[in-house]
Design a protein around this motif. Structure first.
Motif, PDB file in Angstrom:
ATOM      1  N   PHE B 241     -35.356 -62.483 -40.847  1.00 38.47           N
ATOM      2  CA  PHE B 241     -34.382 -63.576 -40.835  1.00 38.47           C
ATOM      3  C   PHE B 241     -34.770 -64.597 -41.893  1.00 38.47           C
ATOM      4  O   PHE B 241     -35.879 -64.557 -42.425  1.00 38.47           O
ATOM      5  N   LEU B 242     -33.835 -65.505 -42.202  1.00 38.55           N
ATOM      6  CA  LEU B 242     -34.062 -66.462 -43.287  1.00 38.55           C
ATOM      7  C   LEU B 242     -34.682 -67.748 -42.742  1.00 38.55           C
ATOM      8  O   LEU B 242     -34.546 -68.052 -41.568  1.00 38.55           O
ATOM      9  N   PRO B 243     -35.369 -68.498 -43.607  1.00 37.08           N
ATOM     10  CA  PRO B 243     -35.921 -69.774 -43.137  1.00 37.08           C
ATOM     11  C   PRO B 243     -34.815 -70.796 -42.902  1.00 37.08           C
ATOM     12  O   PRO B 243     -33.815 -70.793 -43.615  1.00 37.08           O
ATOM     13  N   LYS B 295     -27.716 -60.175 -45.722  1.00 32.05           N
ATOM     14  CA  LYS B 295     -27.928 -61.593 -45.440  1.00 32.05           C
ATOM     15  C   LYS B 295     -28.291 -62.346 -46.725  1.00 32.05           C
ATOM     16  O   LYS B 295     -27.742 -63.405 -47.012  1.00 32.05           O
TER      17      LYS B 295
END
Lengths: 112, 378
Positions: B241-243, B295
């Motif tokens: 997942f992204l920050p 994403k």
């Protein structure tokens, strides 16, 4: 109809729900939705955890998928996620149990 | 070129040197190279990233995205940061490591190559910052000498320190004093302010050792107001997942580290994991690769593209070869200046005119608020 009502890839189509019709309503909804989740009196992470708890309460697999990821991205960890879900669970359970007072009242009402 | 489809072959990983973690996930204690994994071959990584391994997944080319912005060919704005990879040797084996570093990696920079770096730095006043990374750069026996020489040249030195090295062996216990003496900026990875999410990424016991090391750094003044000694932390997601927002993560880290451990630091850099090397292996073997790439691609941010760090950086490999950034270095994509590809042929004017090499992994630096070795870039 597809062989399953729920497909993970359908989540990505949510933003295009306006293509079904009433596009102006979809636009209003998403503009409102975006505004709701912005940092305000509550932090983005608090909002994400509330969303995750509600997702469980309303049994929405799309929302559980989206807000588990979002909670992690907003800096929540497993304990925070688990506690949020327990809040939903407690309220769901409590909501069932608290209606017991109606039964209790009724019993009193018709008992000698 | 391997014939087997890497993605399929890796869906069921057979990792002989792996341990099972509490989540029943396989976690290796060796580098990809030591395990003889296909992904230790950079050509295989580039094939995966370019969709050659997945017939039905085609992402737009990163170069085409830059073209829309008028940024292709991507050009440097200058060379201010001289990022030196002192070697792949490390005391940790992090699951996301883009260097594929570990105790089994022996490739480290020689003193001769470091001297060549110093020769370049001496005649290049526009280069202000020497950013030393690894591996664990402190494991290079000439690390301290190199830092002192850079400091003597008037350069600002950054040490990308994994923290645990400070506690790994008594010979490193005085690192905080040494770094303070040379006014080195310390940039340290700490993926989370709790044990579980830190150890799942960086290895068992890393969290406690990191906390001990941070306390030692605080003791000599690092991260303390008015000391002038800078201690920055790096947050990167421990998974696919992204920050989130750097500012809000920094506020959380500051509050929690102060409350739980009485630790202070200056800034938090939120860094996106790039889909190469061991993080790419993790993405593929956990079935997250396509989703993650999607994403990154969907989160493409044109304003971040203008500020990517390769535009003011040159990266030097352990063997002296030159690259646009540490990621291109790990993919063995040397700078596109045929006559200046090695530190011994360093031609700053030619390098400033070079075309920066881009590929699909570059989406990692332009997703969301963007990502660089200094965190967000937009």
């Amino acid at each position: 109809m597809a062989d399953s009502y729920y497909k993970p890839e359908d989540l990505k189509k949510f933003g295009k729900i306006g293509e079904l019709g009433a596009d102006h309503l979809a636009k209003k909804f998403f503009s409102y939705y975006g505004e709701v989740f912005k940092e305000g009196a509550l932090s983005e992470r608090e909002k994400s955890l509330i969303a995750l708890a509600v997702s469980h309460a309303v049994h929405c697999p799309y929302c559980i998928d989206a807000y588990t990821v979002d909670s992690l991205e907003k800096g929540a960890d497993e304990d925070m996620i688990a506690e949020a879900i327990h809040v939903a669970s407690a309220i769901k359970g409590g909501a069932t149990l608290v209606h017991g007072v109606q039964a209790m009242n009724k019993v009193k009402e018709i008992s000698m | 070129m391997p014939k087997a489809n890497v993605l399929k072959a890796m869906a069921k990983p057979s990792v002989p040197t792996a341990q099972r973690t509490k989540n029943n996930k396989m976690k290796s204690t060796k580098s990809l190279k030591a395990r003889g994994e296909q992904l230790s071959d950079t050509m295989v990584q580039l094939r995966v990233l370019n969709g050659k391994e997945i017939v039905d997944s085609k992402f737009p080319q990163f170069g085409d995205k830059l073209k829309e912005e008028g940024l292709l060919p991507l050009k440097p704005t200058g060379i201010e940061i001289f990022q030196v990879n002192a070697g792949k040797m490390c005391n940790q084996v992090c699951t996301h490591c883009h260097v594929d570093a570990g105790p089994d990696r022996k490739e480290i920079m020689t003193k001769e190559t470091m001297q060549s770096c110093l020769d370049v730095l001496k005649v290049s006043p526009e280069i202000k910052i020497v950013d030393i990374t690894g591996g664990a750069p402190e494991m290079n026996p000439n690390f301290r000498w190199f830092v002192e020489e850079c400091f003597a040249l008037g350069k600002k030195v950054i040490d990308r320190c994994n923290l645990t090295i400070i506690r790994a062996n008594p010979k490193y216990y005085d690192l905080p004093e040494f770094l303070a003496k040379n006014e080195v900026e310390v940039v340290s990875s700490l993926p989370y302010f709790s044990k579980s999410r830190t150890d799942s990424q960086r290895g068992d016991g890393v969290f406690e050792k990191s906390i001990e090391a941070l306390k030692m750094l605080n003791e000599v003044g690092y991260g303390m107001e008015g000391s002038g000694l800078i201690l920055n932390l790096v947050y990167n997601p421990s998974g696919a997942f992204l920050p989130g927002s750097q500012a809000s993560l920094e506020a959380d880290f500051k509050r929690q580290l102060k409350r739980k451990y009485d630790i202070e630091f200056n800034s938090l850099f939120a860094i996106t994991n790039l889909p190469i090397s061991r993080f790419l292996e993790y993405l593929i073997s956990s079935g997250n690769y396509e989703e993650y790439m999607e994403k990154l691609v969907n989160a493409y941010n044109p304003s971040a593209a203008h500020n990517v760090m390769c535009r003011n950086t040159v990266s030097i490999g352990w063997d002296g070869y030159l690259y646009d950034c540490d990621f291109n270095q790990m993919l063995e994509l040397k700078v596109a200046t045929p006559k200046s590809q090695h530190i011994n042929d360093f031609d700053i004017e030619a390098l400033k005119k070079r075309n920066i090499i881009v590929n699909q992994h570059c989406y990692g630096c332009t997703a969301g608020a963007g990502s660089s070795c200094g965190g967000e870039i937009s």
